[in-house]
Structures are given as structure tokens and as C-alpha cells.
Write a protein that holds these residues in place. Structure first.
Motif, PDB file in Angstrom:
ATOM      1  N   VAL A  62       0.866  -1.174   0.000  1.00  0.00           N
ATOM      2  CA  VAL A  62       0.000   0.000   0.000  1.00  0.00           C
ATOM      3  C   VAL A  62       0.904   1.226   0.000  1.00  0.00           C
ATOM      4  O   VAL A  62       1.785   1.343   0.857  1.00  0.00           O
ATOM      5  N   ASP A  95      -2.328   8.103   5.757  1.00  0.00           N
ATOM      6  CA  ASP A  95      -3.159   7.729   4.611  1.00  0.00           C
ATOM      7  C   ASP A  95      -3.146   6.217   4.373  1.00  0.00           C
ATOM      8  O   ASP A  95      -4.195   5.609   4.157  1.00  0.00           O
ATOM      9  N   ILE A  96      -1.969   5.611   4.377  1.00  0.00           N
ATOM     10  CA  ILE A  96      -1.929   4.174   4.091  1.00  0.00           C
ATOM     11  C   ILE A  96      -2.408   3.353   5.284  1.00  0.00           C
ATOM     12  O   ILE A  96      -2.857   2.216   5.123  1.00  0.00           O
ATOM     13  N   GLN A  99      -6.084   1.800   5.350  1.00  0.00           N
ATOM     14  CA  GLN A  99      -6.379   0.524   4.683  1.00  0.00           C
ATOM     15  C   GLN A  99      -5.786  -0.663   5.443  1.00  0.00           C
ATOM     16  O   GLN A  99      -5.774  -1.775   4.947  1.00  0.00           O
ATOM     17  N   LEU A 170      -7.191  -6.347   4.739  1.00  0.00           N
ATOM     18  CA  LEU A 170      -7.343  -5.003   4.203  1.00  0.00           C
ATOM     19  C   LEU A 170      -8.670  -4.393   4.664  1.00  0.00           C
ATOM     20  O   LEU A 170      -9.695  -5.085   4.742  1.00  0.00           O
ATOM     21  N   ILE A 171      -8.647  -3.112   4.960  1.00  0.00           N
ATOM     22  CA  ILE A 171      -9.841  -2.395   5.414  1.00  0.00           C
ATOM     23  C   ILE A 171     -10.368  -1.560   4.256  1.00  0.00           C
ATOM     24  O   ILE A 171      -9.664  -0.689   3.731  1.00  0.00           O
ATOM     25  N   ASP A 172     -11.601  -1.831   3.848  1.00  0.00           N
ATOM     26  CA  ASP A 172     -12.160  -1.113   2.703  1.00  0.00           C
ATOM     27  C   ASP A 172     -13.500  -0.443   2.988  1.00  0.00           C
ATOM     28  O   ASP A 172     -14.074   0.208   2.117  1.00  0.00           O
ATOM     29  N   GLY A 246     -13.884   0.571   9.310  1.00  0.00           N
ATOM     30  CA  GLY A 246     -13.417   1.620   8.415  1.00  0.00           C
ATOM     31  C   GLY A 246     -12.592   2.654   9.143  1.00  0.00           C
ATOM     32  O   GLY A 246     -12.799   2.908  10.332  1.00  0.00           O
ATOM     33  N   ILE A 262     -15.021   6.283   2.619  1.00  0.00           N
ATOM     34  CA  ILE A 262     -15.017   4.892   3.075  1.00  0.00           C
ATOM     35  C   ILE A 262     -16.434   4.327   3.200  1.00  0.00           C
ATOM     36  O   ILE A 262     -16.620   3.212   3.695  1.00  0.00           O
TER      37      ILE A 262
END
Length: 348
Positions: A62, A95-96, A99, A170-172, A246, A262
Motif C-alpha cells: 500500500v 493515509d496508508i 487501509q 485489508l480495510i475497505d 473503516g 469509506i
């Protein structure tokens, strides 16, 4: 026949190679303090080498890049160079993080018209500090001295972070649904967003960096570096995993534009304006600038630097875990359905 002229050097053209070499020597010990597992080769080579830790089974890389924006103008005017490097790191690693990524390494780009080794070393010292606080390695970068490109005493910064997350973790935000709770983590100030408006307000108010601002010099409050949420949030993700549905980093666009990034279409985050106390800096900025509420929520973080969305049944436990990690946690509101097809945030 023309007369022979004095031979020219790169220094005559405005580029001091020796100063660049001196800066590299100053940087190396700073970078060394950020080393971590995975670094194979760092500063000094043509390319930095990093091996993804073997504890990852299905690693997904990421990446993120950002700058510091016009906060740098205040750094120049007020000679505050030691913390903007922290801002640079924070804007990318936060920012990264949203996720679910652990920051692994960071590279910076420092560009100026004439290189001041002392100023550049202060800036890079802040970058190294930001990397230490977020657990990522400063393994490379570029210093560019470009005469005529920047006014004397000014420079520009860019940063690049690469992290990793397990593919399954991963968080989406796709599991977010009506009834979920929106938690907010306190910011340390204006972070690195909205400074074009902030500087305009300072100018209108005739504000001076040394003036008293509720017991602190105004410059200390305005230049407070961006809060790094990496270690506390990663610790909570390790404990609660997918129960964190999220995460949103509140950067440019503020609460109104970042939280919807998100959310699925047809959802909105309904935030209660009395759920958190807006820090004095933002109250003062709004009063001095006559800024409307909606504009404040779109431009500034208004005291909330990171949003965490969880189910109602997990909200208390996760809030307590974040508090135990040193975060100030607010229960901002809830997720609910809305009539519009686009996701949105409303503050009521």
C-alpha cells in the motif's frame, strides 16, 4: 579573437556539490535511527532495497505520497523547520494506515534554489523523527539544488510511503452499515491542511508568531506537527481485526469530504457537533475569518484527525483500547441510510 574566459564550475552556476555531500553526512545518522526489519540497503545507493517481512503470508503493498502544502510558507517566514518533516511523514503514513497497512519505509524529496545544510538537516531531522514515531525506515530520498527555481530561503517537500497489509485484513469500509458508530481521534492542531485559508486569516488578524495564544506562543500552536496515528491504531487492529470496519484520515476536505470516501452509496455519517469540543485554534480561526460552519468542516479537521467506524456493540471496547494507547477518543455519531445515491457526512 575572443579572450580566454575564467573556467566555470557548477558552484558558479549555483549548485554546491560539497554542500550536498555535507548534508548526506548529516542525514546518515538520522536515517540509521529509523532502521527496521526488511532494510537491505538504505541511503547512499542509487536505489534503496527492502524485503517484505516474512511474517506476511499474502502481503499487499500500500503506497501513498503527499507534501506539506502552504504550511511551508509559515516555516519560511517564522524559521520553523524542525517539525515540517514530521508533517511530511504523517500525511503519507496516516493515509496508508486507513487501509490497514503497516508503514515499512519512506523516501523524501527536498528541492531548493540554494542549499542550506543547516536548514535541510533540520527538515530531514523531522522526517527521521516522524519515521521513528511511525515505525518505518527512512531508506532513501533526493536533495535537489536548482538555482532560479525557488526564491532564496524557500524549499519544497514531497514524501513517499510504502506499507504492507495482509490481503485478508485489508480495510475497505464495505462492511459498514446503518447503526455503526463513528469514533473520532483528536488531532494535534491544523495538521497540514487548510493553511492557505489559515494564513489569510492570520494576515487579516495581524497575528504575530510570538503573540500569546492561551498561554502558548501562537507559532507553537499553528506549527504543531501532524499527529501520527500509526502505532496506536495498528495495536488496536491487531487486537480487534475486522471489528474495525473503516478508517478515514481527515485531511484536505475535512470531515465532510473524507468520511464519505469509506462509505458505500446510500450511507451517511451523521455527526453531532456537540460530541467533541473544537480546539481553541479552530474557534479563533472561525471568529477571526468569519468562516461559515460548513466551510470549517470542509477545510479543517476541526479537532478530529482520524475517524474509526465500528459496530455499536464493539464501540466501547475499541474506544477504551484506543484510549489505553494514548488517544483522545470521541463518539462522534452514527452511520445511517440516506436518500442520496452518494455517500455523505452531515454535522447536526
Amino acid at each position: 579573437m575572443t579572450q580566454p574566459q575564467t573556467p566555470l564550475t557548477y558552484r558558479d552556476a549555483g549548485v554546491d556539490i560539497d554542500a550536498g555531500d555535507a548534508l548526506v553526512d548529516r542525514i546518515k545518522p538520522m536515517a540509521a535511527r529509523t532502521m527496521r526489519e526488511g532494510v537491505l540497503a538504505g541511503i547512499g545507493g542509487f536505489g534503496a532495497l527492502f524485503e517484505v517481512p516474512k511474517r506476511y503470508k499474502e502481503p499487499v503493498l500500500v503506497s501513498g505520497t503527499d507534501g506539506v502544502g502552504t504550511k511551508l510558507k509559515l516555516a519560511f517566514d517564522w524559521q520553523r523547520h524542525d517539525t515540517v518533516g514530521i508533517d511530511l511523514v504523517a500525511m503519507s503514513v496516516n493515509d496508508i494506515l486507513v487501509q490497514g497497512a503497516e508503514p515499512l519505509f519512506f523516501l523524501d524529496y527536498f528541492a531548493c534554489g540554494k542549499l542550506s545544510v543547516d536548514v535541510a538537516a533540520q527538515v530531514v531531522g523531522g522526517i527521521a523523527r516522524g519515521c521513528e514515531l511511525s515505525g518505518c525506515a527512512l531508506i532513501g530520498g533526493e536533495t535537489a539544488e536548482m538555482p532560479g527555481m525557488y526564491p532564496d530561503g524557500e524549499y519544497d517537500l514531497a514524501g513517499f510511503a510504502v506499507g504492507a497489509a495482509e490481503k485478508s485484513a485489508l480495510i475497505d469500509g464495505k462492511s459498514i452499515q446503518p447503526g455503526d458508530v463513528v469514533l473520532g481521534l483528536a488531532s494535534s492542531g491544523a495538521h497540514s491542511n487548510g493553511y492557505s485559508l489559515l494564513r489569510k486569516i492570520l494576515q487579516r488578524a495581524g497575528a504575530k508568531p510570538a503573540q500569546d495564544f492561551f498561554g502558548q506562543p501562537l507559532a507553537d500552536v499553528v506549527m504543531a506537527p501532524t499527529r501520527l496515528y500509526v502505532k496506536p491504531v495498528l495495536a488496536v487492529l491487531k487486537e480487534f481485526g475486522s471489528k474495525v470496519k473503516g478508517l478515514a484520515h481527515i485531511t484536505g476536505g475535512g470531515l465532510l469530504d473524507n468520511v464519505p470516501r469509506i462509505l458505500q452509496p446510500g450511507l451517511q455519517a451523521k455527526l453531532q457537533r456537540d460530541a467533541w469540543q473544537m480546539p481553541k485554534l479552530f474557534t479563533w480561526l472561525q471568529q477571526q475569518g468569519g468562516v461559515a460552519d460548513t466551510e470549517m468542516y470542509r477545510v479543517f479537521n476541526c479537532g478530529v484527525g482520524m475517524v474509526v467506524v465500528v459496530s455499536a456493540q464493539d464501540a466501547q471496547a475499541i474506544s477504551q483500547a484506543l484510549t489505553a494507547q494514548g488517544e483522545m477518543v470521541y463518539s462522534l455519531g452514527v452511520i445511517q441510510g440516506c436518500q442520496t445515491t452518494d455517500a455523505q457526512t452531515v454535522v447536526v
